[in-house]
Motif scaffolding. Structure first.
Motif, PDB file in Angstrom:
ATOM      1  N   ALA A 249       0.786  -1.140  -0.105  1.00 49.88           N
ATOM      2  CA  ALA A 249      -0.001  -0.094   0.014  1.00 49.88           C
ATOM      3  C   ALA A 249       1.030   1.193  -0.045  1.00 49.88           C
ATOM      4  O   ALA A 249       0.859   2.192  -0.755  1.00 49.88           O
ATOM      5  CB  ALA A 249      -1.060  -0.077   1.038  1.00 49.88           C
ATOM      6  N   LYS A 250       1.926   1.263   0.648  1.00 50.89           N
ATOM      7  CA  LYS A 250       2.718   2.254   0.651  1.00 50.89           C
ATOM      8  C   LYS A 250       3.418   2.699  -0.568  1.00 50.89           C
ATOM      9  O   LYS A 250       3.370   3.790  -1.044  1.00 50.89           O
ATOM     10  CB  LYS A 250       3.726   2.337   1.954  1.00 50.89           C
ATOM     11  CG  LYS A 250       4.824   3.380   2.134  1.00 50.89           C
ATOM     12  CD  LYS A 250       5.803   2.897   2.943  1.00 50.89           C
ATOM     13  CE  LYS A 250       6.803   1.816   2.689  1.00 50.89           C
ATOM     14  NZ  LYS A 250       8.078   1.723   3.895  1.00 50.89           N
ATOM     15  N   TRP A 251       4.012   1.647  -1.269  1.00 46.52           N
ATOM     16  CA  TRP A 251       4.652   1.999  -2.307  1.00 46.52           C
ATOM     17  C   TRP A 251       3.733   2.235  -3.522  1.00 46.52           C
ATOM     18  O   TRP A 251       3.927   2.957  -4.344  1.00 46.52           O
ATOM     19  CB  TRP A 251       5.563   0.785  -2.660  1.00 46.52           C
ATOM     20  CG  TRP A 251       6.651   0.646  -2.231  1.00 46.52           C
ATOM     21  CD1 TRP A 251       7.126  -0.312  -0.948  1.00 46.52           C
ATOM     22  CD2 TRP A 251       8.084   1.575  -2.156  1.00 46.52           C
ATOM     23  NE1 TRP A 251       8.181  -0.049  -0.351  1.00 46.52           N
ATOM     24  CE2 TRP A 251       8.761   1.030  -1.207  1.00 46.52           C
ATOM     25  CE3 TRP A 251       8.214   2.345  -2.966  1.00 46.52           C
ATOM     26  CZ2 TRP A 251       9.963   1.716  -1.064  1.00 46.52           C
ATOM     27  CZ3 TRP A 251       9.371   3.044  -2.691  1.00 46.52           C
ATOM     28  CH2 TRP A 251      10.331   2.957  -1.668  1.00 46.52           C
ATOM     29  N   VAL A 252       2.474   1.706  -3.553  1.00 45.80           N
ATOM     30  CA  VAL A 252       1.648   2.273  -4.428  1.00 45.80           C
ATOM     31  C   VAL A 252       1.067   3.649  -4.207  1.00 45.80           C
ATOM     32  O   VAL A 252       1.065   4.302  -5.129  1.00 45.80           O
ATOM     33  CB  VAL A 252       0.097   1.394  -4.221  1.00 45.80           C
ATOM     34  CG1 VAL A 252      -1.092   2.203  -4.986  1.00 45.80           C
ATOM     35  CG2 VAL A 252       0.427  -0.072  -4.829  1.00 45.80           C
ATOM     36  N   LEU A 253       1.060   4.028  -2.991  1.00 44.16           N
ATOM     37  CA  LEU A 253       0.814   5.628  -2.763  1.00 44.16           C
ATOM     38  C   LEU A 253       1.863   6.459  -3.249  1.00 44.16           C
ATOM     39  O   LEU A 253       1.940   7.444  -3.878  1.00 44.16           O
ATOM     40  CB  LEU A 253       0.516   5.859  -1.403  1.00 44.16           C
ATOM     41  CG  LEU A 253       0.308   7.085  -0.871  1.00 44.16           C
ATOM     42  CD1 LEU A 253      -0.921   7.814  -1.733  1.00 44.16           C
ATOM     43  CD2 LEU A 253       0.077   7.430   0.627  1.00 44.16           C
ATOM     44  N   TYR A 254       3.193   5.990  -2.644  1.00 45.74           N
ATOM     45  CA  TYR A 254       4.568   6.850  -3.349  1.00 45.74           C
ATOM     46  C   TYR A 254       4.590   6.748  -4.717  1.00 45.74           C
ATOM     47  O   TYR A 254       4.785   7.844  -5.536  1.00 45.74           O
ATOM     48  CB  TYR A 254       5.601   6.011  -2.903  1.00 45.74           C
ATOM     49  CG  TYR A 254       6.010   6.135  -1.310  1.00 45.74           C
ATOM     50  CD1 TYR A 254       5.353   7.048  -0.739  1.00 45.74           C
ATOM     51  CD2 TYR A 254       6.921   5.272  -0.939  1.00 45.74           C
ATOM     52  CE1 TYR A 254       5.265   7.194   0.628  1.00 45.74           C
ATOM     53  CE2 TYR A 254       7.122   5.626   0.629  1.00 45.74           C
ATOM     54  CZ  TYR A 254       6.395   6.475   1.391  1.00 45.74           C
ATOM     55  OH  TYR A 254       6.506   6.423   2.804  1.00 45.74           O
ATOM     56  N   LEU A 255       4.117   5.758  -5.652  1.00 47.52           N
ATOM     57  CA  LEU A 255       4.021   5.622  -7.210  1.00 47.52           C
ATOM     58  C   LEU A 255       3.252   6.545  -7.554  1.00 47.52           C
ATOM     59  O   LEU A 255       3.470   7.321  -8.475  1.00 47.52           O
ATOM     60  CB  LEU A 255       3.857   4.390  -7.542  1.00 47.52           C
ATOM     61  CG  LEU A 255       3.989   4.019  -9.086  1.00 47.52           C
ATOM     62  CD1 LEU A 255       5.542   4.595  -9.715  1.00 47.52           C
ATOM     63  CD2 LEU A 255       3.823   2.565  -9.376  1.00 47.52           C
ATOM     64  N   ALA A 256       1.811   6.584  -7.017  1.00 46.67           N
ATOM     65  CA  ALA A 256       0.912   7.288  -7.313  1.00 46.67           C
ATOM     66  C   ALA A 256       1.224   8.897  -7.410  1.00 46.67           C
ATOM     67  O   ALA A 256       0.950   9.561  -8.190  1.00 46.67           O
ATOM     68  CB  ALA A 256      -0.399   7.091  -6.581  1.00 46.67           C
ATOM     69  N   LEU A 257       1.862   9.081  -6.228  1.00 51.81           N
ATOM     70  CA  LEU A 257       2.237  10.577  -6.176  1.00 51.81           C
ATOM     71  C   LEU A 257       3.667  11.055  -6.865  1.00 51.81           C
ATOM     72  O   LEU A 257       3.686  12.000  -7.323  1.00 51.81           O
ATOM     73  CB  LEU A 257       2.932  10.793  -4.723  1.00 51.81           C
ATOM     74  CG  LEU A 257       1.628  10.862  -3.453  1.00 51.81           C
ATOM     75  CD1 LEU A 257       2.346  10.822  -1.964  1.00 51.81           C
ATOM     76  CD2 LEU A 257       0.611  11.914  -3.589  1.00 51.81           C
ATOM     77  N   ALA A 258       4.454  10.165  -7.258  1.00 52.36           N
ATOM     78  CA  ALA A 258       5.564  10.294  -8.170  1.00 52.36           C
ATOM     79  C   ALA A 258       4.904  10.618  -9.749  1.00 52.36           C
ATOM     80  O   ALA A 258       5.507  11.470 -10.307  1.00 52.36           O
ATOM     81  CB  ALA A 258       6.462   9.235  -8.258  1.00 52.36           C
ATOM     82  N   VAL A 259       3.993   9.834  -9.991  1.00 50.59           N
ATOM     83  CA  VAL A 259       3.363   9.875 -11.169  1.00 50.59           C
ATOM     84  C   VAL A 259       2.416  11.275 -11.432  1.00 50.59           C
ATOM     85  O   VAL A 259       2.567  11.898 -12.481  1.00 50.59           O
ATOM     86  CB  VAL A 259       2.241   8.951 -11.580  1.00 50.59           C
ATOM     87  CG1 VAL A 259       1.261   9.194 -12.830  1.00 50.59           C
ATOM     88  CG2 VAL A 259       3.054   7.422 -11.780  1.00 50.59           C
ATOM     89  N   LEU A 260       1.917  11.891 -10.402  1.00 60.26           N
ATOM     90  CA  LEU A 260       1.193  13.023 -10.200  1.00 60.26           C
ATOM     91  C   LEU A 260       1.952  14.216 -10.360  1.00 60.26           C
ATOM     92  O   LEU A 260       1.868  15.272 -11.434  1.00 60.26           O
ATOM     93  CB  LEU A 260       0.434  13.047  -8.833  1.00 60.26           C
ATOM     94  CG  LEU A 260      -0.300  14.425  -8.994  1.00 60.26           C
ATOM     95  CD1 LEU A 260      -1.244  14.774 -10.056  1.00 60.26           C
ATOM     96  CD2 LEU A 260      -0.821  14.351  -7.628  1.00 60.26           C
TER      97      LEU A 260
END
Length: 277
Positions: free
Chosen positions: A79-90
């Motif tokens: 879950a943590k890395w999914v959120l980090y990846l989402a923020l990086a993409v944004l």
């Protein structure tokens, strides 16, 4: 049975996470163990022996503690890395789109300046001399988005509303063309940029625009971000035992705002339960 209660408590002793979720998992484990004990008792085993066999079959205390701990750790890490990846993409999407937007604005301003300078060169002139051509060529060469320039003598056009029709069929008084950097991945289009003095001259330039690339970056980037954020929010809702199709739709449509609503609703329900208790 106290031995089963003690075994279940020991498995989850050092597991961090949502308290309600852990209690539900402990209750589910205890239920499975109790069911196994009843089956063993039905086969003729004594109570203590049935408990020992059920626990042995389920897994040793250390082994189960390790498995449960790794499971919770993996879920949290995912879950943590999914959120980090989402923020990086944004962040990448916003940065890339903002950079290209500023580049397009800069090019638009430069196009306007070049057109103005060309008009100044042509001012009060009835023909385009070699010296004027050199100055105009130098202006175009100083850009990397103007592919060509065409200068039309429109002094014979009496009605200014007919200039565009005249230019479409007329031969330009002067034309200069240069090669503009335009790889396929840039997804660039070329559009005319016209400017005239309303008396003698009409200047038309063909300029490169990357609005298609900007749209691709914006929409694909936001789609990836929304998908990743929805996955993260869904995983969290699942951990909190509040997952349903309604919340998934809210996360997908309203993103951060939807998750804030989910969080506020959860806090209100928790306060209500505390008061009732």
């Amino acid at each position: 049975m106290r031995q089963i209660d003690a075994y279940v408590d020991s498995v989850y002793q050092h597991i961090g996470g949502n308290r309600k979720e852990i209690q539900e998992l402990k209750a589910e484990m205890k239920s499975h163990l109790m069911e196994a004990v009843h089956e063993l008792r039905a086969e003729g085993l004594g109570e203590q022996e049935a408990v020992d066999v059920a626990i042995e079959r389920f897994g040793g205390e250390q082994e189960m503690r390790s498995i449960v701990g790794q499971l919770f750790k993996a879920q949290k890490s995912f879950a943590k890395w999914v959120l980090y990846l989402a923020l990086a993409v944004l962040l990448f999407t916003v940065s890339a789109f903002g950079y290209l937007w500023s580049l397009e604005e800069e090019n638009a301003n430069e196009n306007s300046e070049v057109a103005t300078q060309v008009s100044t060169i042509l001012q009060d002139k009835t023909s385009v001399s070699d010296d004027m051509k050199n100055k105009i060529n130098s202006l175009i060469q100083g850009t990397d988005q103007i592919a060509n320039i065409e200068i039309y003598d429109v002094s014979s056009v009496e009605n200014t509303n007919m200039v565009f029709d005249y230019v479409r069929d007329a031969k330009p008084e002067y034309r200069y063309e240069q090669k503009v950097w335009n790889p396929k991945w840039l997804q660039a289009d070329f559009f005319p940029y016209g400017n005239g003095d309303g008396k003698q001259w009409y200047v038309e330039m063909e300029t490169r625009h990357i609005s298609d690339l900007m749209s691709i970056i914006l929409f694909s980037g936001m789609a990836i971000y929304i998908t990743l954020f929805t996955i993260w929010a869904t995983v969290n809702a699942y951990h909190h035992r509040r997952l349903n199709i309604g919340w998934i739709v809210v996360f997908a449509l309203f993103n951060v705002l939807g998750y804030l609503v989910y969080y506020v609703v959860g806090r209100k329900k928790l306060k209500t339960r505390v008061k009732e208790a």
